[in-house]
Design a protein around this motif. Sequence first.
Motif, PDB file in Angstrom:
ATOM      1  N   LEU A  86       0.811  -1.220   0.000  1.00  0.00           N
ATOM      2  CA  LEU A  86       0.000   0.000   0.000  1.00  0.00           C
ATOM      3  C   LEU A  86       0.843   1.269   0.000  1.00  0.00           C
ATOM      4  N   GLU A  87       2.167   1.087  -0.084  1.00  0.00           N
ATOM      5  CA  GLU A  87       3.045   2.256  -0.133  1.00  0.00           C
ATOM      6  C   GLU A  87       2.860   2.988  -1.456  1.00  0.00           C
ATOM      7  N   PRO A  88       3.031   4.302  -1.503  1.00  0.00           N
ATOM      8  CA  PRO A  88       3.540   5.176  -0.443  1.00  0.00           C
ATOM      9  C   PRO A  88       2.457   5.718   0.489  1.00  0.00           C
ATOM     10  N   HIS A  89       1.192   5.344   0.271  1.00  0.00           N
ATOM     11  CA  HIS A  89       0.096   5.945   1.034  1.00  0.00           C
ATOM     12  C   HIS A  89      -0.015   5.393   2.448  1.00  0.00           C
ATOM     13  N   ILE A  90       0.231   4.099   2.602  1.00  0.00           N
ATOM     14  CA  ILE A  90       0.298   3.465   3.923  1.00  0.00           C
ATOM     15  C   ILE A  90       1.559   2.613   3.917  1.00  0.00           C
TER      16      ILE A  90
END
Length: 195
Positions: free
Chosen positions: A15-19
């Motif tokens: 889920l990077e870069p958002h989580i």
Amino acid sequence: MTIELLALPYEQNALEPHISAETIEYHYGENQKSYVEKLNNLTSSNEIKGKSLEEIVKNSTGAIFNNAAQVWNHNFYWSCLSPLGGGATKGELADAITKQFDSLEAFKKAFSLSAVGNFGSGWTWLVKNITNYELEIINTHNAHTPLTYENTLPLLTIDVWEHAYYIDYRNARAKYIDGYWKLVNLDFVGKNYSA
């Protein structure tokens, strides 16, 4: 029956870069795991033994409810996210969102405002009234969940407890919510709506 930590439907860094993977490590690998362990320690009593997680959530109070609901809420939250998320709604869900909110963008704005304004620790949800099929955005606090509400079907959630975003965003909840929309698994939401 032992309640188990549900496996994530993607890798911890997906889920990077958002989580970030670090957030997932703490949020899923420590916080949610702790709820599962506490629940299993609490559910050795005969009145709960052998019941499903949903049955426990719907028929318990106090510490058993808090831990069971947090396990269920988190399982649902992880399913609402996908590294291939974002995009547009389709089918019945798209029609329902347009009818209720005028557009997907208007819905996202209303949901985001509700999530930003959800005071303290809790969850923001999109739910469907299974009697009249209307959609509603609701906030719950602590472990509370629309799973326990009559005629209410949860479709989508965002976790707004600080542990969901503090590592990545510190106290900037609005930035976390902006990133969340790039991850929302609208196929999952659509399946929930059509269920």
